[in-house]
Write a protein that holds these residues in place. Structure first.
Motif, PDB file in Angstrom:
ATOM      1  N   ALA A  40      -6.461  -3.809  14.753  1.00  0.00           N
ATOM      2  CA  ALA A  40      -5.548  -4.470  13.813  1.00  0.00           C
ATOM      3  C   ALA A  40      -4.152  -4.582  14.414  1.00  0.00           C
ATOM      4  O   ALA A  40      -3.629  -3.598  14.935  1.00  0.00           O
ATOM      5  CB  ALA A  40      -5.490  -3.693  12.503  1.00  0.00           C
ATOM      6  N   PHE A  55      -2.337  -7.197   3.475  1.00  0.00           N
ATOM      7  CA  PHE A  55      -3.480  -8.112   3.447  1.00  0.00           C
ATOM      8  C   PHE A  55      -2.946  -9.511   3.144  1.00  0.00           C
ATOM      9  O   PHE A  55      -2.387  -9.745   2.069  1.00  0.00           O
ATOM     10  CB  PHE A  55      -4.484  -7.680   2.368  1.00  0.00           C
ATOM     11  CG  PHE A  55      -5.279  -6.458   2.719  1.00  0.00           C
ATOM     12  CD1 PHE A  55      -6.545  -6.582   3.283  1.00  0.00           C
ATOM     13  CD2 PHE A  55      -4.769  -5.185   2.496  1.00  0.00           C
ATOM     14  CE1 PHE A  55      -7.292  -5.456   3.604  1.00  0.00           C
ATOM     15  CE2 PHE A  55      -5.512  -4.053   2.811  1.00  0.00           C
ATOM     16  CZ  PHE A  55      -6.768  -4.188   3.361  1.00  0.00           C
ATOM     17  N   LYS A  85      -3.404  -7.067   8.085  1.00  0.00           N
ATOM     18  CA  LYS A  85      -4.822  -7.286   7.829  1.00  0.00           C
ATOM     19  C   LYS A  85      -5.019  -8.777   7.531  1.00  0.00           C
ATOM     20  O   LYS A  85      -4.742  -9.246   6.420  1.00  0.00           O
ATOM     21  CB  LYS A  85      -5.288  -6.453   6.631  1.00  0.00           C
ATOM     22  CG  LYS A  85      -5.207  -4.950   6.840  1.00  0.00           C
ATOM     23  CD  LYS A  85      -6.283  -4.452   7.795  1.00  0.00           C
ATOM     24  CE  LYS A  85      -6.248  -2.930   7.878  1.00  0.00           C
ATOM     25  NZ  LYS A  85      -7.302  -2.406   8.751  1.00  0.00           N
ATOM     26  N   ASN A 162     -11.930  -6.255   7.772  1.00  0.00           N
ATOM     27  CA  ASN A 162     -10.837  -6.451   6.817  1.00  0.00           C
ATOM     28  C   ASN A 162     -11.384  -6.828   5.443  1.00  0.00           C
ATOM     29  O   ASN A 162     -10.899  -6.340   4.411  1.00  0.00           O
ATOM     30  CB  ASN A 162      -9.887  -7.538   7.326  1.00  0.00           C
ATOM     31  CG  ASN A 162      -9.101  -7.110   8.553  1.00  0.00           C
ATOM     32  OD1 ASN A 162      -9.098  -5.938   8.930  1.00  0.00           O
ATOM     33  ND2 ASN A 162      -8.435  -8.064   9.177  1.00  0.00           N
TER      34      ASN A 162
END
Length: 206
Positions: A40, A55, A85, A162
């Protein structure tokens, strides 16, 4: 997917309410995988005392609106470890953008491409618009394409992880930020700063 606020943190701050005490990452969730997936992309201070997990989707207008404030707050704070993410759930072009950003990581260009894609105004951004924005960064496009072809399996695996992580904690839309023990959606600069401070207060009290 439907965008939804999980904690209206900005509103809570205005109202003077307290933060929730229950942990975001509960039993049955692979906390280490969420916080420290080696594939990541990360930014900020790698040894920061507070970790923020973001995210995001490159076709999410709320992500784009908050992105400059998040980057500014992280930079000014100096003690935040930011984990990106890529969670492309909105359009096919979102997947394309995530693939390009993650391929750029192999030439240390993730941040550059990420910022360029977040800076494209509006929603429903096409693949062509994304490709043009990436080319404008001056990144080595030939190498990016080669890295995408070489590492397509690794990139796809990261996107699947993810997605699985988002589902494991019940996320239903972007943006979602995990800030220490808190989960929230769209924040402005002041909201991010206050969330960082509150995360530190909670950590010190544990």
């Amino acid at each position: 997917m439907q965008r939804r606020h999980f904690l209206t943190l900005a509103g809570m701050l205005v109202a003077g309410a307290t933060f929730p005490t229950s942990p975001v990452l509960s039993q049955g969730v692979d906390v280490d995988a969420i916080l420290r997936d080696p594939a990541a992309p990360t930014s900020g201070n790698p040894n920061g005392d507070v970790t923020v997990v973001a995210f995001l989707d490159y076709n999410c207008p709320y992500c784009k609106k908050a992105a400059p404030d998040l980057e500014r707050a992280v930079k000014e704070d100096g003690g935040i470890r930011l984990v990106y993410k890529d969670w492309p759930i909105l359009t096919e072009a979102s997947v394309y953008g995530a693939q390009m950003a993650l391929a750029a990581k192999y030439q240390d260009g993730y941040d550059k491409v990420h910022h360029a894609l977040m800076a494209i105004p509006g929603r429903g951004v096409s693949k062509e618009q994304m490709a043009a924005a990436v080319r404008a960064t001056g990144i080595d496009i030939d190498r990016l394409n080669a890295d995408l072809n070489t590492h397509v399996g690794d990139i796809a695996a990261l996107l699947r992880r993810n997605l699985a992580q988002a589902e494991s904690i019940g996320l239903q839309g972007t943006p979602t930020y995990l800030i220490g023990p808190f989960r929230t959606s769209t924040l402005d600069y002041a909201g991010f700063k206050e969330a960082f401070a509150e995360a530190r207060r909670r950590q010190a009290a544990e």
